[in-house]
Design a protein around this motif. Structure first.
Motif: not given
Length: 232
Positions: A180, A183-185, A187-188, A227, A231-232
């Motif tokens: 987490h 990563m910057h997304s 949702r991903r 998810s 947000p994206y």
């Protein structure tokens, strides 16, 4: 509830933790005083591992971002909270990694003590390697007291497997928390956690580790829900 302060960190231990540790230590299969002592030693070893793990989070987080960390140990694990800490993304990853690192360090320390206890470090490494993978070699108890060796073996095994489990890339485990932070997304991240949770859940199921499989199923559901909202 047991409450105390250690290194300036407030710690709370719930009775539920002792119950779960006793069950995992074989309480229902214990017969006789020696077996009950073994259950108690396992509970103490596991408590030391969990507390060391959370202390790693607390002390490193306080060093990097300040605040007043608190630790709560309950059920199958623990939680370290420090809402006042001011951490960058990288510092958050370092703080998260400090937990498994601390418990692994405790495992190595226990291995060294086992070597001193049996007065034979190669034999201690041999015993620990077999114990971690589920077997204790014949002749082990001839090296010392069964309960003394058992305590060090329990500490080594819990530290190794607990740290390894926590490093799985599944949110909210430490591995997922680190993912987490990297990563910057969101949702991903939750989608990847969902995929990994399903994969590890199947793997644990195939090996007959029902509790671990159930935990992965619960985490898969959690990440699926997150998810949908993240947000994206």
């Amino acid at each position: 509830m047991v409450r105390f302060s250690l290194f300036g960190v407030r710690v709370t231990i719930s009775p539920s933790l002792w119950l779960i540790l006793a069950v995992l230590g074989g309480l229902f299969n214990a017969s006789g005083m020696l077996n009950l002592l073994g259950v108690g030693l396992f509970a103490i070893a596991a408590l030391l591992c969990l507390l060391t793990h959370e202390m790693g989070h607390a002390l490193v987080g306080r060093k990097l971002g300040g605040g007043t960390p608190e630790i709560c140990l309950a059920w199958l694990g623990g939680d370290c909270s420090n809402p006042d800490a001011r951490l960058t993304r990288t510092q958050g990853v370092v703080m998260t990694a400090a937990g498994p690192a601390a418990s692994l360090l405790l495992g190595w320390f226990a291995l060294g003590l086992l070597g001193l206890y049996v007065d034979n470090l190669p034999a201690a490494c041999y015993i620990a390697l077999h114990a971690v993978f589920g077997t204790v070699p014949s002749g082990t108890w001839e090296l010392g007291s069964p309960l003394g060796i058992l305590f060090f073996i329990d500490t080594i095994c819990v530290c190794f497997w607990w740290s390894l489990f926590n490093l799985l890339p599944v949110f909210p485990l430490d591995g997922g928390q680190m993912m987490h932070g990297l990563m910057h997304s969101p949702r991903r991240m939750h989608f990847l956690s969902l995929v990994f949770a399903c994969l590890f859940g199947v793997l644990f199921f195939l090996f007959g580790l029902w509790l671990m499989a159930a935990l992965m199923l619960a985490m898969a559901f959690l990440n699926y829900r997150c998810s949908q909202q993240a947000p994206y």
